[in-house]
Design a protein around this motif. Structure first.
Motif, PDB file in Angstrom:
ATOM      1  N   ASP A 187       8.394  42.513  74.427  1.00 48.89           N
ATOM      2  CA  ASP A 187       7.878  41.221  74.860  1.00 48.89           C
ATOM      3  C   ASP A 187       8.954  40.304  75.448  1.00 48.89           C
ATOM      4  OD1 ASP A 187       5.266  41.822  74.116  1.00 48.89           O
ATOM      5  OD2 ASP A 187       5.553  41.091  72.063  1.00 48.89           O
ATOM      6  N   ARG A 188      10.160  40.816  75.648  1.00 47.80           N
ATOM      7  CA  ARG A 188      11.250  39.989  76.161  1.00 47.80           C
ATOM      8  C   ARG A 188      11.436  40.087  77.677  1.00 47.80           C
ATOM      9  NH1 ARG A 188      15.616  41.962  71.558  1.00 47.80           N
ATOM     10  NH2 ARG A 188      14.406  41.247  69.745  1.00 47.80           N
ATOM     11  N   GLU A 189      10.517  40.746  78.376  1.00 45.68           N
ATOM     12  CA  GLU A 189      10.701  40.961  79.811  1.00 45.68           C
ATOM     13  C   GLU A 189      10.680  39.650  80.598  1.00 45.68           C
ATOM     14  OE1 GLU A 189      11.628  43.510  81.416  1.00 45.68           O
ATOM     15  OE2 GLU A 189      11.285  45.176  80.049  1.00 45.68           O
ATOM     16  N   PHE A 190       9.737  38.741  80.277  1.00 41.79           N
ATOM     17  CA  PHE A 190       9.674  37.480  81.023  1.00 41.79           C
ATOM     18  C   PHE A 190      10.922  36.641  80.754  1.00 41.79           C
ATOM     19  CE2 PHE A 190       4.980  38.296  80.537  1.00 41.79           C
ATOM     20  CZ  PHE A 190       4.767  38.621  81.862  1.00 41.79           C
ATOM     21  N   ALA A 191      11.352  36.616  79.494  1.00 43.75           N
ATOM     22  CA  ALA A 191      12.558  35.862  79.152  1.00 43.75           C
ATOM     23  C   ALA A 191      13.770  36.448  79.859  1.00 43.75           C
ATOM     24  CB  ALA A 191      12.766  35.871  77.638  1.00 43.75           C
ATOM     25  N   THR A 192      13.826  37.775  79.906  1.00 48.92           N
ATOM     26  CA  THR A 192      14.922  38.440  80.611  1.00 48.92           C
ATOM     27  C   THR A 192      14.950  38.036  82.073  1.00 48.92           C
ATOM     28  OG1 THR A 192      14.977  40.367  79.139  1.00 48.92           O
ATOM     29  CG2 THR A 192      15.802  40.677  81.376  1.00 48.92           C
ATOM     30  N   LEU A 193      13.798  38.079  82.711  1.00 49.99           N
ATOM     31  CA  LEU A 193      13.747  37.768  84.137  1.00 49.99           C
ATOM     32  C   LEU A 193      14.136  36.318  84.410  1.00 49.99           C
ATOM     33  CD1 LEU A 193      13.205  38.920  86.902  1.00 49.99           C
ATOM     34  CD2 LEU A 193      10.789  38.338  86.621  1.00 49.99           C
ATOM     35  N   ALA A 194      13.684  35.404  83.557  1.00 53.09           N
ATOM     36  CA  ALA A 194      14.080  33.999  83.725  1.00 53.09           C
ATOM     37  C   ALA A 194      15.590  33.862  83.660  1.00 53.09           C
ATOM     38  CB  ALA A 194      13.413  33.142  82.645  1.00 53.09           C
ATOM     39  N   CYS A 195      16.191  34.577  82.727  1.00 52.41           N
ATOM     40  CA  CYS A 195      17.632  34.515  82.555  1.00 52.41           C
ATOM     41  C   CYS A 195      18.351  35.156  83.743  1.00 52.41           C
ATOM     42  CB  CYS A 195      17.984  35.226  81.251  1.00 52.41           C
ATOM     43  SG  CYS A 195      19.525  34.710  80.519  1.00 52.41           S
ATOM     44  N   GLU A 196      17.808  36.247  84.249  1.00 58.09           N
ATOM     45  CA  GLU A 196      18.436  36.922  85.385  1.00 58.09           C
ATOM     46  C   GLU A 196      18.320  36.088  86.666  1.00 58.09           C
ATOM     47  OE1 GLU A 196      18.068  41.530  83.806  1.00 58.09           O
ATOM     48  OE2 GLU A 196      16.499  40.724  85.106  1.00 58.09           O
ATOM     49  N   LEU A 197      17.249  35.320  86.804  1.00 59.08           N
ATOM     50  CA  LEU A 197      17.162  34.401  87.940  1.00 59.08           C
ATOM     51  C   LEU A 197      18.257  33.344  87.863  1.00 59.08           C
ATOM     52  CD1 LEU A 197      13.305  33.897  88.281  1.00 59.08           C
ATOM     53  CD2 LEU A 197      14.836  35.021  89.915  1.00 59.08           C
ATOM     54  N   HIS A 198      18.590  32.933  86.665  1.00 55.67           N
ATOM     55  CA  HIS A 198      19.712  32.009  86.467  1.00 55.67           C
ATOM     56  C   HIS A 198      21.016  32.663  86.956  1.00 55.67           C
ATOM     57  CE1 HIS A 198      22.104  28.898  84.449  1.00 55.67           C
ATOM     58  NE2 HIS A 198      22.837  29.862  83.928  1.00 55.67           N
ATOM     59  N   LEU A 199      21.184  33.942  86.678  1.00 55.31           N
ATOM     60  CA  LEU A 199      22.379  34.651  87.145  1.00 55.31           C
ATOM     61  C   LEU A 199      22.406  34.704  88.667  1.00 55.31           C
ATOM     62  CD1 LEU A 199      22.463  37.660  84.628  1.00 55.31           C
ATOM     63  CD2 LEU A 199      23.604  35.435  84.419  1.00 55.31           C
ATOM     64  N   LEU A 200      21.248  34.918  89.283  1.00 52.11           N
ATOM     65  CA  LEU A 200      21.188  34.919  90.744  1.00 52.11           C
ATOM     66  C   LEU A 200      21.548  33.541  91.302  1.00 52.11           C
ATOM     67  CD1 LEU A 200      17.912  36.948  91.422  1.00 52.11           C
ATOM     68  CD2 LEU A 200      20.270  37.752  91.651  1.00 52.11           C
ATOM     69  N   ARG A 201      21.057  32.502  90.649  1.00 52.08           N
ATOM     70  CA  ARG A 201      21.343  31.140  91.093  1.00 52.08           C
ATOM     71  C   ARG A 201      22.843  30.878  91.134  1.00 52.08           C
ATOM     72  NH1 ARG A 201      20.408  25.695  87.503  1.00 52.08           N
ATOM     73  NH2 ARG A 201      21.141  24.202  89.045  1.00 52.08           N
ATOM     74  N   TYR A 202      23.552  31.418  90.131  1.00 52.74           N
ATOM     75  CA  TYR A 202      25.000  31.201  90.059  1.00 52.74           C
ATOM     76  C   TYR A 202      25.797  32.310  90.744  1.00 52.74           C
ATOM     77  CZ  TYR A 202      24.488  27.072  87.219  1.00 52.74           C
ATOM     78  OH  TYR A 202      24.188  25.797  86.803  1.00 52.74           O
TER      79      TYR A 202
END
Length: 271
Positions: A229-244
């Motif tokens: 169930d952590r896939e959405f949380a993972t993706l949100a976090c990875e978008l943060h990595l893309l932002r930076y």
């Protein structure tokens, strides 16, 4: 665009997918799936870094990863070997691995004299120095706090860089992973502080790799979410990595990240 390392765990006890890909045919099939989804690298591991993992023998670790390496390297696929044992690292490089991902930051005991000639022969070889609060497989207890975590990571990276440069390893070969989750602390806010202060780390260590995929700190702050169930949380976090603009991202679910990256980039085009 970030280079994406697709995680391929050939282990019995990895926290997310232990036991799924022990059979070489299954591991190769999963590797092909990750590549089709858009992985730039396959990050292959035969020794789990899970906090509850047991050490397997070096022979067993190599036995697990060798068939996958031998299958993909002749096809021109870039392979990263997630291993902290020098003997396994050396075998991997000789078999065509072009990235060594070391969760101990190259502190594990053993002879690493092979690294200098390996990089002289293969200038494209990458060495990923991962920070771990105990320089080993992650453990529950850590003294790191949100207030001091960035300084501790910086000190660790500087120390490891100094030692590797003293071995005549070129700085261009060195890449850095701050470690997340239990590699930092059982307190999820320690990991979030690192994510909040990525720019500080990037100033001195721009060649960052970050892996947040399915990690416990994401589930903990959302009410102890189960791993699936952590896939959405993972993706949100990875978008943060893309932002930076983190240059290297390590993930289990390559397809979701590639799709999100495309949409993210299209949304930013007019800026």
């Amino acid at each position: 665009m970030a280079e994406i390392f697709g995680i391929l765990n050939i282990t019995t006890d990895s926290f997310s997918d232990g036991g799924k890909f022990l059979n070489p045919d299954d591991a190769i099939e999963q590797g092909n799936k990750l590549l089709q989804e858009g992985a730039d690298w396959l990050d292959v591991s035969g020794q789990s870094s899970n906090i509850n993992a047991a050490l397997v023998s070096e022979e067993e670790e190599w036995k697990r990863v060798e068939p996958v390496i031998r299958h993909f390297v002749p096809k021109g696929i870039r392979i990263s070997l997630d291993s902290f044992r020098p003997t396994v690292q050396k075998k991997g490089i000789e078999a065509g691995v072009r990235c060594i991902n070391d969760i101990t930051g190259f502190t594990y005991e053993g002879d690493r004299s092979f690294l200098k000639p390996a990089i002289q022969k293969h200038p494209e070889l990458k060495l990923i120095i991962m920070h771990s609060h105990n320089k080993n497989i992650a453990k529950y207890k850590s003294e790191l706090t949100p207030e001091k975590v960035i300084r501790k990571i910086q000190a660790f990276f500087r120390d490891r860089r100094s030692d590797l440069l003293a071995m005549d390893i070129p700085e261009s070969a060195l890449h850095y992973d701050p470690g997340m989750g239990f590699f930092l602390s059982e307190n999820p806010m320690v990991s979030f502080r690192v994510l909040q202060e990525l720019e500080i780390l990037k100033l001195e260590f721009p060649q960052l790799m970050v892996g947040v995929s399915r990690k416990s700190f994401l589930g903990n702050v959302l009410g102890d979410l189960s791993i699936p169930d952590r896939e959405f949380a993972t993706l949100a976090c990875e978008l943060h990595l893309l932002r930076y603009k983190v240059p290297f991202i390590r993930t289990h679910n390559v397809l979701k990240l590639r799709q999100a990256e495309k949409i993210w980039n299209l949304c930013q085009e007019m800026e």
